[in-house]
Each structure stands twice: as structure tokens, then as C-alpha cells.
Design a protein around this motif. Structure first.
Motif, mmCIF file in Angstrom:
data_model
loop_
_atom_site.group_PDB
_atom_site.id
_atom_site.type_symbol
_atom_site.label_atom_id
_atom_site.label_comp_id
_atom_site.label_asym_id
_atom_site.label_seq_id
_atom_site.Cartn_x
_atom_site.Cartn_y
_atom_site.Cartn_z
ATOM 1 N N GLY A 46 0.818 -1.208 0.000
ATOM 2 C CA GLY A 46 0.000 0.000 0.000
ATOM 3 C C GLY A 46 0.853 1.259 0.000
ATOM 4 N N LEU A 47 1.873 1.261 0.848
ATOM 5 C CA LEU A 47 2.732 2.440 0.920
ATOM 6 C C LEU A 47 3.546 2.603 -0.359
ATOM 7 N N ALA A 48 3.920 1.463 -0.976
ATOM 8 C CA ALA A 48 4.719 1.523 -2.200
ATOM 9 C C ALA A 48 3.942 2.176 -3.338
ATOM 10 N N LEU A 49 2.621 2.188 -3.227
ATOM 11 C CA LEU A 49 1.825 2.849 -4.271
ATOM 12 C C LEU A 49 1.684 4.341 -4.003
ATOM 13 N N GLY A 50 2.299 4.809 -2.940
ATOM 14 C CA GLY A 50 2.267 6.245 -2.667
ATOM 15 C C GLY A 50 1.211 6.661 -1.659
ATOM 16 N N GLY A 51 0.557 5.674 -1.043
ATOM 17 C CA GLY A 51 -0.467 6.035 -0.058
ATOM 18 C C GLY A 51 0.170 6.553 1.227
ATOM 19 N N ASN A 52 -0.525 7.442 1.931
ATOM 20 C CA ASN A 52 -0.007 7.813 3.246
ATOM 21 C C ASN A 52 -0.491 6.784 4.264
#
Ligand code: ADP
Ligand code: MG
Lengths: 256, 288
Positions: free
Chosen positions: B182-188
Motif C-alpha cells: 500500500g505504501l509503495a503505491l504512494g499512499g499515506n
């Protein structure tokens, strides 16, 4: 002076350490050209994943990990950029296919937008899903089950879904950490073929244990050993005429 | 020589197995005794009116008993009071508990989180009667009266630690790859928590909420200090209100109403059993 396109990604004395005493990646310097596929090889534990995860600032999640030196993305040092901005431009595909288990195939492809708080209209959504699934050659297989959970797919399909999910954000760079090591040969062949086609859109950095795979898909290769970048150059040259003894030993199977 | 040793060992094994079986049966005996007792005494009271009518007055009950009839009325006031207080408590405790649990799971090293975690343990171990008296001071006194609101505050305080812990534990056993993806997709972090981690943890959290409900639904002491009780059906939240466990206590204290104890107990027991079994079933299903 001849005009040369600047490298899209450049490591400059990049170091990563998990603990104070030891460095897992030591002073790696290398420039990576736009729209190429670069393979990172080396025995297990030599720091390939660690180097790759430095590029999308995954190490920032763990306060004990230190990253030093520079990593330049289009000339800008990502180590001083906001992780969220970096990760939007640098996609990642993990070793084990990990579609979001609670989301449908459709929502998985769009998850990057949701996670970034970007709203799309219904037609934009449909278009994005179709375009991305087509670009990973999954559209024909799943277009009638888009509302099913992504976890119902086979391993190879799941991995392609994860690639589609990363591509949906239109990243400049795609990091792939042994993306086919959990897949069967047919699924692997699919994904290799796919990477060749994606080369026009995105610059790929792929960690692989499989020398045949590196040979088939990459134009440049890195060989790492004990955290150091031992050799970096054209894949063909490296395989036919490695300049370092350690590379030679690895390629001829004399090293794990 | 060797054979004798083996036979010896097998005999020991067998003896142990028997001992375990006997002990297991022994622990099951009280459970079934309680179930049986409550069921046998209570089941003939369960009728439609038992769930739709409020508690009868002692006088009416006495008249019915004198005439040889069964006691009229039921426990509808208690059921409705319990539902109102539980409903309000769930609406407040679930979001706060999940938020706290997520905070604890995400920041295990944070000083403040460690303090919250410690307080959660403390709260879980606090006797419910003390929670009741504290809520009395905090809510009943300033509001100048007993109320459903005060009752549900007490229930919230008792449910929170269970919801916090189940959320935290469930989030902690999710694979790290999920959050990283999830974070790797740019989510905070907040969006990844909301869109990826919490949905994946839904099963565990839901089970935790069910168990929290079943844990507090039978609580009597804290409601005595807060909700007090009420002999008729009411839907107001700022007035004293009844609850099923409160009714059981009232029936016990009134010789004319004692027969109703068993119907009310059976209802409560079946409710808790159903919640527990559902929670178990869901936990199993979601963990597969
Ligand atoms: N989370 C971690 N904490 C501590 N050490 C780690 C961690 N992850 C990897 N390492 C160490 O860093 C070195 C490089 O690991 P890694 O980059 O995963 O190797 P590779 O991907 O080449 O197999 C190894 O020695 C490994 O033990
Ligand atoms: Mg690795």
C-alpha cells in the motif's frame, strides 16, 4: 558536445545499514538509463533487495535503518524528498504476489488512486482498468470477472495484476524484486515477455536469481557481492567476458 | 527387556490420556449443570408476551400467583434498555477502540502508545463495580440523575480494552507485505490503514466486537450505579432505564417475581452463547 539524455536514476555512493556495525549495501554507484531493463544479480543475502528498497524509500518505514549517499531520480536526490512523492513515481512489484485481499480485481488496479486520494470518474476508472490490464495481458482472461477478488487468480495472474496496479500510477521507474521466483515457468515466460513490452513506458530495475532471465530480458546487469556492486555493464559483455573474478565464479556456478 | 520398556511407556501414555479426559469432563460438568438448570427452570416461561410485555407490578404478580395462574408480563423493558445502552456503547466504543488499536499496532515503540497499552491492560483488569461507581461520579452526579447515557458510558469503558486489543492483535499478524504494498503505491499511512489494513483485519476486529458485547451484556453492578432500572418500557436516554441483568437482580429481591428470574436468565444465557458461537465461527472462517 554531443547531447546525451541524462540517466533517469543514479546511485551515488549509496549505503544502507540495518545495524550500526554492518552495512548491507556499501557505496554503490551506478547510473541507469531511461527505458532500459537492468538486472541485479548476486548470491542470496548480498544486498539486492536492500538496494532496491532504498529506491522507493521503503527503508524509511523502519527507523533503525540508515540510508546514506545519494540516489538521484531525474537529477533530484530522493533521500531528501517526501516518501509519498517518490513512491508515486517509483512503483514496486514484490517477490510474492500480494493483491489487496479485500479488493476486487477492478479495485486492485485502481488502488493506487484510492490510496493517493485521487478521484476518477467512472469512465476514467473503466479506461484505466482496461488499459492497465491490457498492458499486462490479463484483460482477456479477467474482463468478465472484474468484480471477483484478486486473490482468486492464479499466482502468475496475481503477479500480473500487481504489475498492472503499479503501472496504473504511470511510474517512471518500476522496481521488481524476484517477481517470478514464486511462479511456474509458463507464468514466468508471460511476465518476461511483458517486461520487454513495458520497456517503452517505464525503466525497470529487476532483482533476479535466474541468470537465464537476466540474459533474456536485460540490457544492463549489476553483480553484487557482500553488499558491494562488483560489476556493472552490458549484460552480454558481463556474461561472455566478466571482468571480475567474483562475477566469473558466480556466473559459472562456483558461488551460491 | 526393550519390549517391556515400550509397554510401560504405552501404559503411562494411556493413563495420562485417561486423566486428561476425566479432568476435561470434570470441567465441563459445571457448565452443563448451569445450562441444564437454567434451561429446565426457564424454558416454560419463554412465550411471546415474555418478550413484548414489561415487568408486572408485584401486586399483579401476587394476584396471579394467588389465583394459581402464571405471572403475567415479561422483560421487554429490560431487553429494550439493554439494546439502547448497548447500541449507544457500540457506536462510541467501536470507532474509538479501532483507532486506539491501530495506533498501538503502528507505533509499538512510541512512549505515549506504551502508556495507552498499559492503561488498556489496567482497564481490562478493573472490577466492573469500580467502573460503575466512577461513572456515577462522572456522569450521574453532574447530570443529576440516573440515565441510559450513564449506563452506556460504563459499557463503553468496559468494551474499549477488548476492542483495542483485538484490533491491535489482528493488525499485528497481518503480513507486513500488505502494508508495504500500500505504501509503495504512494499512499499515506492513514489511507493505507483505512483502505488496506483495516479491511484485511475486519474479521478479527468484528469477532472482538462480538466478544466485547457478550462480555458486557450481562454486567449488573455498573448498571446499578448508572442506569438504575425502570419498570416500564421507555426509549428516552436521559432517564433511568432497565436492563436484563438488572431485572434478574430485581426479580431475585422481590418474592412475588422470583419465578421470572429463570426466563430472564435463560434469555441472557442464550444471547451470550449465540454471540460467542458466532464469534468463534467467524474467527475460524476468516482465519481459514
Ligand atoms: N530487516 C533486516 N534487518 C536486519 N538485517 C537485514 C534485514 N533485511 C536484510 N538484512 C540483511 O541484509 C543483508 C542483505 O539482505 P537482502 O538485501 O535481503 O539480500 P538479497 O535480497 O540479496 O538476498 C543480509 O545480510 C541480510 O541478513
Ligand atoms: Mg532478496
Amino acid at each position: 558536445m554531443e547531447s546525451v539524455t541524462p540517466p533517469i536514476l543514479e546511485f551515488n555512493k549509496t549505503c544502507v545499514s540495518y545495524t550500526k556495525q554492518t552495512m548491507a549495501v556499501k557505496y554503490v554507484s551506478a547510473a541507469i538509463d531511461k527505458n532500459t531493463i537492468t538486472a541485479i544479480m548476486g548470491p542470496s543475502g548480498c544486498g539486492k533487495s536492500t538496494l532496491l528498497r532504498a529506491v522507493n524509500l521503503m527503508h524509511n518505514l523502519y527507523p533503525n535503518i540508515r540510508v546514506d549517499g545519494e540516489i538521484l531520480l531525474n537529477g533530484e536526490n530522493i533521500l531528501s524528498m517526501e516518501p509519498i512523492d517518490v513512491r508515486r513515481r517509483v512503483g514496486m512489484v514484490f517477490q510474492r504476489p500480494a493483491p489487496f485481499p479485500t479488493m476486487s480485481i477492478y479495485d486492485n488496479v485502481l488502488s493506487g488512486y484510492v490510496l493517493n486520494g485521487i478521484r476518477l470518474s467512472k469512465t476514467e476508472k473503466d479506461e484505466t482498468v482496461e488499459r492497465c490490464l491490457k498492458s499486462v495481458a490479463l484483460w482477456d482472461e479477467v474482463n468478465d470477472v472484474l468484480n471477483k477478488k484478486g486473490t482468486f487468480l492464479s499466482g502468475g495472474q496475481q503477479q500480473r495484476l500487481c504489475i498492472a496496479r503499479a503501472l496504473a500510477m504511470k511510474p517512471d521507474v518500476l522496481l521488481m524484486d524476484e517477481p517470478t521466483s514464486a511462479l511456474d515457468p509458463i507464468a514466468t515466460a508471460h511476465i518476461e515477455e511483458l517486461m520487454q513490452e513495458l520497456q517503452n513506458e517505464v525503466t525497470i530495475l529487476i532483482v533476479t536469481h535466474n541468470m537465464g532471465q537476466a540474459m533474456r530480458i536485460s540490457s544492463k546487469s549489476m553483480f553484487m557481492y557482500l553488499g558491494e556492486l562488483v560489476e556493472y555493464g552490458d549484460t552480454a559483455t558481463m556474461f561472455s567476458n566478466p571482468s571480475d573474478e567474483r562475477t566469473k565464479a558466480y556466473l559459472t556456478g562456483k558461488m551460491g | 527387556m526393550d519390549k517391556r520398556k515400550i509397554r510401560n511407556r504405552l501404559a503411562k501414555d494411556n493413563a495420562l490420556l485417561w486423566a486428561v479426559c476425566i479432568l476435561a469432563t470434570l470441567t465441563a460438568v459445571p457448565l452443563f449443570a448451569i445450562l441444564g438448570e437454567v434451561f429446565l427452570r426457564g424454558y416454560d416461561q419463554l412465550s411471546w408476551t415474555f418478550f413484548t410485555e414489561p415487568t408486572p407490578t408485584a401486586y399483579k404478580a401476587m394476584v396471579a400467583i394467588e389465583a394459581g395462574n402464571s405471572i403475567p408480563g415479561g422483560i421487554a423493558n429490560g431487553i429494550i434498555g439493554t439494546m439502547i445502552m448497548l447500541g449507544m456503547a457500540v457506536v462510541v466504543a467501536v470507532p474509538i477502540g479501532i483507532l486506539c488499536g491501530a495506533f498501538l499496532a503502528e507505533n509499538p515503540k512510541n512512549r505515549f502508545a506504551q502508556m495507552v497499552s498499559y492503561l488498556t491492560d489496567l482497564l481490562q483488569g478493573t472490577p466492573s463495580v469500580i467502573i460503575g461507581i466512577v461513572v456515577y461520579i462522572w456522569v450521574v452526579v453532574p447530570m443529576k440523575g440516573y440515565s441510559a447515557i450513564a449506563g452506556s458510558v460504563a459499557l463503553v469503558i468496559m468494551m474499549l480494552p477488548l476492542i483495542i486489543r483485538s484490533t491491535e492483535e489482528t493488525l499485528k499478524i497481518l503480513p507486513a507485505s500488505l502494508k508495504e504494498a500500500g505504501l509503495a503505491l504512494g499512499g499515506n499511512r492513514a489511507r493505507v490503514m483505512l483502505k488496506v489494513q483495516l479491511p484485511a483485519a475486519f474479521g478479527g476486529i468484528f469477532t472482538g466486537v462480538l466478544l466485547a458485547i457478550s462480555r458486557v451484556i450481562g454486567e449488573t453492578a455498573p448498571l446499578m450505579f448508572t442506569a438504575l432500572g425502570c419498570s416500564f418500557i421507555r426509549f428516552t436516554i436521559d432517564k433511568p432505564i432497565s436492563a436484563v441483568p438488572l431485572l434478574i437482580w430485581e426479580f431475585f429481591n422481590d418474592p412475588n417475581l422470583q419465578e421470572l428470574i429463570w426466563g430472564a436468565s435463560l434469555f441472557l444465557l442464550l444471547f451470550v452463547l449465540t454471540l460467542n458461537l458466532t464469534a468463534k465461527y467467524l474467527a475460524k472462517k476468516w482465519n481459514q
